[in-house]
Design a protein around this motif. Structure first.
Motif, PDB file in Angstrom:
ATOM      1  N   ALA A   1      -6.559  -0.606  10.380  1.00 30.77           N
ATOM      2  CA  ALA A   1      -5.749  -1.826  10.319  1.00 30.77           C
ATOM      3  C   ALA A   1      -4.536  -1.586   9.430  1.00 30.77           C
ATOM      4  O   ALA A   1      -4.669  -1.015   8.350  1.00 30.77           O
ATOM      5  CB  ALA A   1      -6.586  -2.961   9.739  1.00 30.77           C
ATOM      6  N   GLY A   2      -3.380  -2.045   9.860  1.00 33.28           N
ATOM      7  CA  GLY A   2      -2.207  -1.979   8.983  1.00 33.28           C
ATOM      8  C   GLY A   2      -0.936  -1.779   9.771  1.00 33.28           C
ATOM      9  O   GLY A   2      -0.920  -1.065  10.773  1.00 33.28           O
TER      10      GLY A   2
ATOM     11  N   HIS B   1       0.858  -1.194   0.000  1.00 26.73           N
ATOM     12  CA  HIS B   1       0.000   0.000   0.000  1.00 26.73           C
ATOM     13  C   HIS B   1       0.889   1.237   0.000  1.00 26.73           C
ATOM     14  O   HIS B   1       1.642   1.451   0.957  1.00 26.73           O
ATOM     15  CB  HIS B   1      -0.906   0.012   1.231  1.00 26.73           C
ATOM     16  CG  HIS B   1      -1.828  -1.164   1.277  1.00 26.73           C
ATOM     17  ND1 HIS B   1      -3.089  -1.145   0.718  1.00 26.73           N
ATOM     18  CD2 HIS B   1      -1.652  -2.421   1.770  1.00 26.73           C
ATOM     19  CE1 HIS B   1      -3.658  -2.331   0.885  1.00 26.73           C
ATOM     20  NE2 HIS B   1      -2.807  -3.121   1.514  1.00 26.73           N
TER      21      HIS B   1
ATOM     22  N   ASN C   1      -6.607   0.180  -3.224  1.00 27.94           N
ATOM     23  CA  ASN C   1      -7.695   0.617  -2.319  1.00 27.94           C
ATOM     24  C   ASN C   1      -7.536   2.080  -1.883  1.00 27.94           C
ATOM     25  O   ASN C   1      -7.463   2.394  -0.703  1.00 27.94           O
ATOM     26  CB  ASN C   1      -7.826  -0.320  -1.106  1.00 27.94           C
ATOM     27  CG  ASN C   1      -6.583  -0.362  -0.230  1.00 27.94           C
ATOM     28  OD1 ASN C   1      -5.475  -0.124  -0.709  1.00 27.94           O
ATOM     29  ND2 ASN C   1      -6.752  -0.665   1.032  1.00 27.94           N
TER      30      ASN C   1
ATOM     31  N   ARG D   1      -0.581   4.340  -0.822  1.00 32.45           N
ATOM     32  CA  ARG D   1      -1.485   5.488  -0.587  1.00 32.45           C
ATOM     33  C   ARG D   1      -1.325   6.548  -1.672  1.00 32.45           C
ATOM     34  O   ARG D   1      -0.863   6.268  -2.766  1.00 32.45           O
ATOM     35  CB  ARG D   1      -1.262   6.108   0.803  1.00 32.45           C
ATOM     36  CG  ARG D   1      -1.158   5.116   1.950  1.00 32.45           C
ATOM     37  CD  ARG D   1      -2.397   4.305   2.133  1.00 32.45           C
ATOM     38  NE  ARG D   1      -2.344   3.549   3.387  1.00 32.45           N
ATOM     39  CZ  ARG D   1      -2.995   2.435   3.604  1.00 32.45           C
ATOM     40  NH1 ARG D   1      -3.764   1.897   2.663  1.00 32.45           N
ATOM     41  NH2 ARG D   1      -2.916   1.823   4.754  1.00 32.45           N
TER      42      ARG D   1
ATOM     43  N   HIS E   1      -0.645   4.075   8.158  1.00 31.46           N
ATOM     44  CA  HIS E   1      -1.720   4.952   8.640  1.00 31.46           C
ATOM     45  C   HIS E   1      -1.073   5.899   9.638  1.00 31.46           C
ATOM     46  O   HIS E   1      -0.147   5.503  10.352  1.00 31.46           O
ATOM     47  CB  HIS E   1      -2.808   4.155   9.378  1.00 31.46           C
ATOM     48  CG  HIS E   1      -3.601   3.232   8.513  1.00 31.46           C
ATOM     49  ND1 HIS E   1      -4.657   3.660   7.740  1.00 31.46           N
ATOM     50  CD2 HIS E   1      -3.499   1.898   8.305  1.00 31.46           C
ATOM     51  CE1 HIS E   1      -5.182   2.632   7.096  1.00 31.46           C
ATOM     52  NE2 HIS E   1      -4.492   1.547   7.417  1.00 31.46           N
TER      53      HIS E   1
ATOM     54  N   HIS F   1      -1.489 -12.252   1.947  1.00 33.29           N
ATOM     55  CA  HIS F   1      -1.254 -12.230   3.402  1.00 33.29           C
ATOM     56  C   HIS F   1      -1.945 -13.375   4.149  1.00 33.29           C
ATOM     57  O   HIS F   1      -2.818 -13.151   4.985  1.00 33.29           O
ATOM     58  CB  HIS F   1      -1.643 -10.878   4.013  1.00 33.29           C
ATOM     59  CG  HIS F   1      -2.926 -10.264   3.503  1.00 33.29           C
ATOM     60  ND1 HIS F   1      -4.111 -10.934   3.451  1.00 33.29           N
ATOM     61  CD2 HIS F   1      -3.189  -9.024   3.030  1.00 33.29           C
ATOM     62  CE1 HIS F   1      -5.051 -10.139   2.977  1.00 33.29           C
ATOM     63  NE2 HIS F   1      -4.518  -8.975   2.701  1.00 33.29           N
TER      64      HIS F   1
ATOM     65  N   ALA G   1       1.338  -1.063   5.220  1.00 34.12           N
ATOM     66  CA  ALA G   1       0.080  -0.297   5.095  1.00 34.12           C
ATOM     67  C   ALA G   1       0.102   0.876   6.058  1.00 34.12           C
ATOM     68  O   ALA G   1      -0.408   0.777   7.182  1.00 34.12           O
ATOM     69  CB  ALA G   1      -1.108  -1.216   5.371  1.00 34.12           C
TER      70      ALA G   1
ATOM     71  N   CYS H   1      -3.767  -5.406  12.303  1.00 34.21           N
ATOM     72  CA  CYS H   1      -3.817  -5.375  10.847  1.00 34.21           C
ATOM     73  C   CYS H   1      -4.876  -6.384  10.430  1.00 34.21           C
ATOM     74  O   CYS H   1      -5.425  -7.099  11.264  1.00 34.21           O
ATOM     75  CB  CYS H   1      -2.461  -5.770  10.253  1.00 34.21           C
ATOM     76  SG  CYS H   1      -2.017  -7.462  10.673  1.00 34.21           S
ATOM     77  N   LEU H   2      -5.165  -6.437   9.163  1.00 31.57           N
ATOM     78  CA  LEU H   2      -6.120  -7.430   8.659  1.00 31.57           C
ATOM     79  C   LEU H   2      -5.522  -8.192   7.482  1.00 31.57           C
ATOM     80  O   LEU H   2      -4.897  -7.569   6.634  1.00 31.57           O
ATOM     81  CB  LEU H   2      -7.416  -6.740   8.223  1.00 31.57           C
ATOM     82  CG  LEU H   2      -8.285  -6.254   9.381  1.00 31.57           C
ATOM     83  CD1 LEU H   2      -9.391  -5.337   8.885  1.00 31.57           C
ATOM     84  CD2 LEU H   2      -8.873  -7.441  10.157  1.00 31.57           C
TER      85      LEU H   2
ATOM     86  N   HIS I   1      -8.066 -10.871  -1.093  1.00 25.24           N
ATOM     87  CA  HIS I   1      -8.117 -10.701   0.362  1.00 25.24           C
ATOM     88  C   HIS I   1      -9.050 -11.794   0.871  1.00 25.24           C
ATOM     89  O   HIS I   1     -10.267 -11.684   0.740  1.00 25.24           O
ATOM     90  CB  HIS I   1      -8.630  -9.307   0.738  1.00 25.24           C
ATOM     91  CG  HIS I   1      -8.616  -9.080   2.217  1.00 25.24           C
ATOM     92  ND1 HIS I   1      -7.784  -8.178   2.826  1.00 25.24           N
ATOM     93  CD2 HIS I   1      -9.316  -9.680   3.231  1.00 25.24           C
ATOM     94  CE1 HIS I   1      -7.969  -8.224   4.141  1.00 25.24           C
ATOM     95  NE2 HIS I   1      -8.907  -9.118   4.410  1.00 25.24           N
TER      96      HIS I   1
ATOM     97  N   ASP J   1       2.510  -6.182   2.537  1.00 21.50           N
ATOM     98  CA  ASP J   1       1.269  -5.532   2.981  1.00 21.50           C
ATOM     99  C   ASP J   1       1.598  -4.330   3.865  1.00 21.50           C
ATOM    100  O   ASP J   1       0.809  -3.974   4.747  1.00 21.50           O
ATOM    101  CB  ASP J   1       0.347  -6.516   3.713  1.00 21.50           C
ATOM    102  CG  ASP J   1      -1.085  -5.997   3.805  1.00 21.50           C
ATOM    103  OD1 ASP J   1      -1.421  -5.031   3.092  1.00 21.50           O
ATOM    104  OD2 ASP J   1      -1.861  -6.549   4.610  1.00 21.50           O
TER     105      ASP J   1
ATOM    106  N   THR K   1     -11.877  -4.795   4.861  1.00 22.30           N
ATOM    107  CA  THR K   1     -10.733  -4.040   5.368  1.00 22.30           C
ATOM    108  C   THR K   1     -10.796  -2.589   4.917  1.00 22.30           C
ATOM    109  O   THR K   1     -11.832  -2.137   4.413  1.00 22.30           O
ATOM    110  CB  THR K   1      -9.416  -4.737   4.929  1.00 22.30           C
ATOM    111  OG1 THR K   1      -8.314  -4.084   5.557  1.00 22.30           O
ATOM    112  CG2 THR K   1      -9.228  -4.700   3.422  1.00 22.30           C
ATOM    113  N   THR K   2      -9.675  -1.865   5.062  1.00 21.31           N
ATOM    114  CA  THR K   2      -9.598  -0.439   4.710  1.00 21.31           C
ATOM    115  C   THR K   2     -10.104  -0.195   3.287  1.00 21.31           C
ATOM    116  O   THR K   2      -9.633  -0.827   2.343  1.00 21.31           O
ATOM    117  CB  THR K   2      -8.117   0.030   4.797  1.00 21.31           C
ATOM    118  OG1 THR K   2      -7.580  -0.387   6.043  1.00 21.31           O
ATOM    119  CG2 THR K   2      -8.010   1.528   4.643  1.00 21.31           C
TER     120      THR K   2
HETATM  121  O1  DOR Z   1      -4.032  -4.362   7.626  1.00 21.87           O
HETATM  122  C1  DOR Z   1      -4.428  -4.061   6.514  1.00 21.87           C
HETATM  123  N1  DOR Z   1      -4.317  -2.811   6.016  1.00 21.87           N
HETATM  124  N2  DOR Z   1      -5.015  -5.010   5.755  1.00 21.87           N
HETATM  125  C2  DOR Z   1      -5.590  -4.715   4.588  1.00 21.87           C
HETATM  126  O2  DOR Z   1      -6.119  -5.608   3.983  1.00 21.87           O
HETATM  127  C3  DOR Z   1      -5.631  -3.326   4.085  1.00 21.87           C
HETATM  128  C4  DOR Z   1      -4.576  -2.515   4.651  1.00 21.87           C
HETATM  129  C5  DOR Z   1      -4.798  -1.039   4.438  1.00 21.87           C
HETATM  130  O3  DOR Z   1      -5.078  -0.622   3.319  1.00 21.87           O
HETATM  131  O4  DOR Z   1      -4.661  -0.279   5.408  1.00 21.87           O
END
Ligand code: DOR
Ligand code: ZN
Length: 348
Positions: free
Chosen positions: A264-265, A16, A42, A18, A252, A175, A250, A219-220, A137, A248, A107-108
């Motif tokens: 999540a991330g 990711h 995403n 962003r 934030h 993942h 990610a 996280c997811l 996913h 992954d 998820t996000t």
């Molecule tokens: O932990 C995660 N963060 N899992 C995801 O599938 C998406 C990701 C995110 O975009 O933040």
């Protein structure tokens, strides 16, 4: 004693980056250590068409120094309105490498994702015809399924029936977090691979929940119990070419993680390779690192392996990695593996 290993420059098959200020702050970390990355779509709004992907690719390149050798590998976000022929064409034109399936709500930024897999069968069929991979996913989102069981239920209820229906479709289970996922990939004869993250090789669910709630380990898919982590590690170091690295990573902002309903991330782009060298050394399998980070993913995506090399050095003393990086949106915490890291990627 100082140890060094030189390996083919790695690729990150799930990332990711962003957009906007966050992209500008984080892209350089991946570009420093990786030649290529599969870029997750995403964003808000998501990357749905070839034009979206081209524009996003340009924003990524603009966030990096002009002399970068980094090559983003773009993906499309699968929606129930995605056009089969347009998706296949974007692949044929070389604009994108894969499509990402997010079950809606998993998820996000997944609310534009897929509610009913039957709705996207024509897209998946068109992808299978041109050999375009689907990155999945793999979690169901049913409210009555426990969050720790969502990967296994997805395999049983969605993935296995889909593969039976459309065996020609190339699928990457992204993942993977459970021994069920590992066993499922191992049992497949063709067209199935899996990415493994750095953080899922290092933490189990205790990291999130013991001694107070630790949002930076959330996280997811969520980290599972220890037996699952051990299964992931065994797969990563096994040399089985169906398992390769997708961090992954990610990012934030801390403000968005440390709140009543935190995102999540885990942000691992900065220390992914040193953490992995630690894990593979701990497993006495440093010789398997290159396959996992630099060979199997390229082979699976039918891309040439990189020519460039990186050297990882193991120092006598722990290396001082930053615990957080500043972005235009605020600070982002760097994944803390909870062990001293002695490994460093040597400056090129
Ligand atoms: O932990 C995660 N963060 N899992 C995801 O599938 C998406 C990701 C995110 O975009 O933040
Ligand atoms: Zn992801």
């Amino acid at each position: 004693m100082t140890k060094r290993i030189t390996i083919t420059k790695p690729d990150d098959w799930h990332l990711h980056l962003r957009d906007g200020d966050m992209l500008k702050a984080v892209a350089g970390y991946t570009a420093a250590y990786f030649s290529r990355a599969i870029i997750m779509p995403n964003l808000v709004p998501p990357v749905v068409t070839g034009e979206d992907a081209n524009a996003y690719r340009q924003r990524i390149m603009a966030a990096l120094p002009s002399e970068t050798g980094f090559q983003p590998q773009m993906t499309l976000y699968l929606t129930e309105d995605s056009e089969p022929q347009a998706v296949a064409q974007a692949y044929r034109d070389g604009i994108v490498k894969a499509v990402k399936l997010y079950p809606a709500g998993a998820t996000t930024n997944s609310h534009n994702g897929v509610r009913d897999i039957l709705q996207v069968m024509p897209v998946l069929e068109a992808m299978a015809e041109v050999g375009m991979p689907l990155c999945v996913h793999g979690e169901v989102t049913d409210a009555d399924v426990d969050i720790f069981d969502r990967e296994k239920v997805f395999i049983d209820k969605v993935l296995d029936p889909l593969r039976a229906e459309l065996p020609e479709l190339k699928i990457v289970m992204e993942h993977v977090t459970t021994s069920d996922g590992i066993d499922y990939v191992k049992s497949s004869k063709q067209n199935l691979a899996a990415t493994l993250t750095v953080h899922h090789l290092i933490i189990n669910r205790n990291a999130i929940l013991v001694g107070g709630i630790k949002p930076h380990y959330y996280c997811l898919p969520v980290a599972k119990r220890e037996s699952h982590r051990l299964a992931l590690r065994a797969a990563a170091v096994s040399g089985d070419e169906r398992f390769f690295l997708g961090t992954d990573s990610a990012p934030h902002t801390d403000a968005n993680k440390e709140m009543a309903c935190g995102c999540a991330g885990c942000f691992t782009a900065l220390n992914a390779m040193p953490c992995l060298a630690h894990v593979f050394e701990e497993e006495d399998r440093l010789e398997a690192l290159e396959g996992f980070t630099s060979q199997f993913g390229a082979d699976w995506y039918k891309l040439p392996r990189n020519d460039d090399k990186i050297t990882l050095v193991r120092h006598e003393q722990p290396v001082d990695y930053p615990s957080s990086v500043m972005t235009g949106e605020g600070p982002v915490t760097v994944f803390d593996p909870m062990f001293d890291i002695y490994w460093e990627v040597e400056a090129q």
